[in-house]
Design a protein around this motif. Sequence first.
Motif, PDB file in Angstrom:
ATOM      1  N   GLU A   1       0.830  -4.655 -13.485  1.00  0.00           N
ATOM      2  CA  GLU A   1       1.240  -6.030 -13.735  1.00  0.00           C
ATOM      3  C   GLU A   1       2.356  -6.083 -14.782  1.00  0.00           C
ATOM      4  O   GLU A   1       3.327  -6.799 -14.646  1.00  0.00           O
ATOM      5  CB  GLU A   1       0.021  -6.796 -14.241  1.00  0.00           C
TER       6      GLU A   1
ATOM      7  N   LYS B   1       2.857 -11.299  -4.333  1.00  0.00           N
ATOM      8  CA  LYS B   1       1.930 -12.278  -4.910  1.00  0.00           C
ATOM      9  C   LYS B   1       2.036 -13.614  -4.179  1.00  0.00           C
ATOM     10  O   LYS B   1       1.033 -14.251  -3.877  1.00  0.00           O
ATOM     11  CB  LYS B   1       2.237 -12.466  -6.393  1.00  0.00           C
TER      12      LYS B   1
ATOM     13  N   LYS C   1      -0.986 -15.491  -2.232  1.00  0.00           N
ATOM     14  CA  LYS C   1      -1.611 -16.659  -2.855  1.00  0.00           C
ATOM     15  C   LYS C   1      -2.207 -17.548  -1.775  1.00  0.00           C
ATOM     16  O   LYS C   1      -1.782 -17.520  -0.617  1.00  0.00           O
ATOM     17  CB  LYS C   1      -0.589 -17.411  -3.706  1.00  0.00           C
TER      18      LYS C   1
ATOM     19  N   ILE D   1      -2.523 -17.555  -8.998  1.00  0.00           N
ATOM     20  CA  ILE D   1      -1.703 -16.461  -8.448  1.00  0.00           C
ATOM     21  C   ILE D   1      -2.570 -15.203  -8.474  1.00  0.00           C
ATOM     22  O   ILE D   1      -3.123 -14.858  -9.510  1.00  0.00           O
ATOM     23  CB  ILE D   1      -0.449 -16.235  -9.324  1.00  0.00           C
TER      24      ILE D   1
ATOM     25  N   SER E   1      -3.866 -11.556  -8.974  1.00  0.00           N
ATOM     26  CA  SER E   1      -3.427 -10.442  -9.813  1.00  0.00           C
ATOM     27  C   SER E   1      -3.210  -9.219  -8.928  1.00  0.00           C
ATOM     28  O   SER E   1      -3.674  -9.173  -7.786  1.00  0.00           O
ATOM     29  CB  SER E   1      -4.484 -10.134 -10.859  1.00  0.00           C
TER      30      SER E   1
END
Lengths: 309, 437
Positions: A196, A220, A224, A294, A296
């Motif tokens: 990340e 991401k 989502k 969002i 991870s």
Amino acid sequence: MKNILTVENVCKNYGSFTALNNISITVPQGSVFGLLGPNGAGKTSLIRIINQITLPDKGTVFIDGEKLQQRHIQDIGYLPEERGLYKSMKVGEQVLYLAQLKGMSKSEAKKKLLYWFEKFEITDWWNKKIQELSKGMAQKVQFIVTVLHTPKLLIFDEPFSGFDPINANLIKDEILKLRDEGASIIFSTHRMESVEELCDYIALIDKSNKILDGKLGDIKQQFKTNQFEIGLLCNDKTALLNQIKSHFNLEDHKEATFNADLRMLATLKNGETSTDLIQFLNNKAQITHFTEIIPSANDIFIKAVANNG
Amino acid sequence: MDKLKLIIKREFLAKVKNKSFIILTILSPLLMVGLFSLIIFLNEKNSEEVRNVAFVDESHQLASIFTDSESTKYINLTELGLDEAKLKTKELYYGLLYIQKNDSLKNLSKGITFFSEDTPSLNLLRDIEGMLEKEIRDLKITQLDVDIEKIKATETAVEITTENFLGEKSSKIGSILRMVVGGGFGYLIFMFIIIYGTSVMRSVIEEKTSRIIEVIISSVKPFQLMLGKIIGNALAGVLQFVIWMISLGFLMFAITSFFGVEIVSSSSSMAQMNPEILQQAQDTSINDLQLVLQEIKNLPILTMFFSFIIYFLGGYLIYSSIYAAIGAAVDSETDTQQFMMPVLMPLIIAIYVGFSVIENPHGPIALGFSLFPLTSPIVMLMRIPFGVPWWQIVTSMLLLIITFIAIVWFAAKIYRVGILMYGKKPTYKELYKWLKY
């Protein structure tokens, strides 16, 4: 954007076992590329092919637009997961030897080595044997060995294992600094928090197949689920809750948390936008909290691997 | 190429700087010389000791032959009679020789007894027996009324000189010399192959267990690393060999010149009881020395020197690449056992065959094992001092080189896969699979 590394349709079998099945990845220049996957997925096999330790059965690898050749060895710096140094050899001697094996001249290697030793404040280790150093200290030496010849492409396989948090941070900062100076970095790990923090791009390998790759942000977006976390202040909780329920999918709600009477996770229905949700809520209650959920890197990892069966 | 040089240099220095290497290199010649000196010293001490041997000669015919020598004194106790002499000997002397009263010469040789506390020295008994035999024979000749001088005049010593068809003389001493030199060279190769092969194996295992291997083979090819390791260790071996030879030669020279005089005196003391024999012995010892020098000149030294180098390198390269492959296949030295036996077997067979070959250097066994590449470095080297036809040497060297290439190729394949394998105890079946990766 230019790609420092392109892997095209690479296959590798060990006997009847398939380690890599038609893998293609591209690593853009100047990026930090996360090569992710569970244990035994084939990450190390791929890295060994890039390092020319083993040859692919099929497929091609390009470095900086050129087909992989022997001389590209000096363009790559590799920190393997299984790492070590000659225990009874002195630090300075050893790093010079390994740097010369990478094609550096002795004098050049010495100059660079002094720079790094001063930077890490370990100049007085020069004449120590590796067996006299602690594990963390030896790891620092190993890091220097990896980067000393200023390679265009750096490959780190689980670089933070064996470091305490302070030294791990030091190494992380150095990795980012190397990227800023123009190096491209492949970063293989299963520690998702560092992914990340560091990675611009990722590729996910599971059971010898690539199941996901691209820009971390794009992935991401892709993962989502139009889910929002909402905090509300209102008078009649039950009535409001029912109203919301009738319009949106609610997954989980709590009453009377720290700064809200209601806290919930709401998912949009097809065709709806976050604006619709806000407008709907705005008339009925005071919004204290509104965040899009969002996923991870960790969530994506687990979800993608689970979907791959 | 530069990288190979770097690896060779590192491997060589890593080996040579090792404390055990330094200690072994310096200590071995000292130890060997020390052992040699100790043997000489003990020999001296042994021969310095004077044995007092009493005798009771009831035949009254043989007492005169017992003359004292440097190592033996004879005391005539005939007057005391057997029983008292026994008591006295028990207290004072090494042993008692008893010659029974006997009227006829024919039976004189029977009924001779040696009494002693412990088992008597075989050398002493042999000496006494020799003296008695000679004297009894002389007495018998006299009794037959034959002139002893005439009989002595008929005694002839025959020594066959051997010569090959080119007119080069050879001799038994030459054969012994060839056996010693051939055996020595063969044994030396045997030792060096095992010592340095194991050292290559250890070095591979060390790289594996310290996990530096992956860092290195991301810079060089596994084959380069293996070759560099083998050559580096070979150079260390050659260095050690040269140091040993020089210091051993030097020390041996020093020791023999220090002990030299005494060795000659002790060897002559054995023959001292008979001046004629002594004379003879001195003659032969001078002849021997000349012969040995002559024989050393006659040895095919140049052939031996070059074939030593070629066979050493060939044998060492074959075996050390096998050792390297074994080192790569295992995780620790304890796992090597199952693979060691098949490797050591041909070497041990070669040594055994070799020592029978030096008895019969041109037989079919000698030929077969000196052509078979896994034993030829040892067996052929043992044969070469005896003269081997050129076609045999060339054939065996060719076979050696072909085998070397094949084995290095196989070993490199196993090595390449093995160095990256952890935690598995490999079987032969698995090694076979690795060949195909």
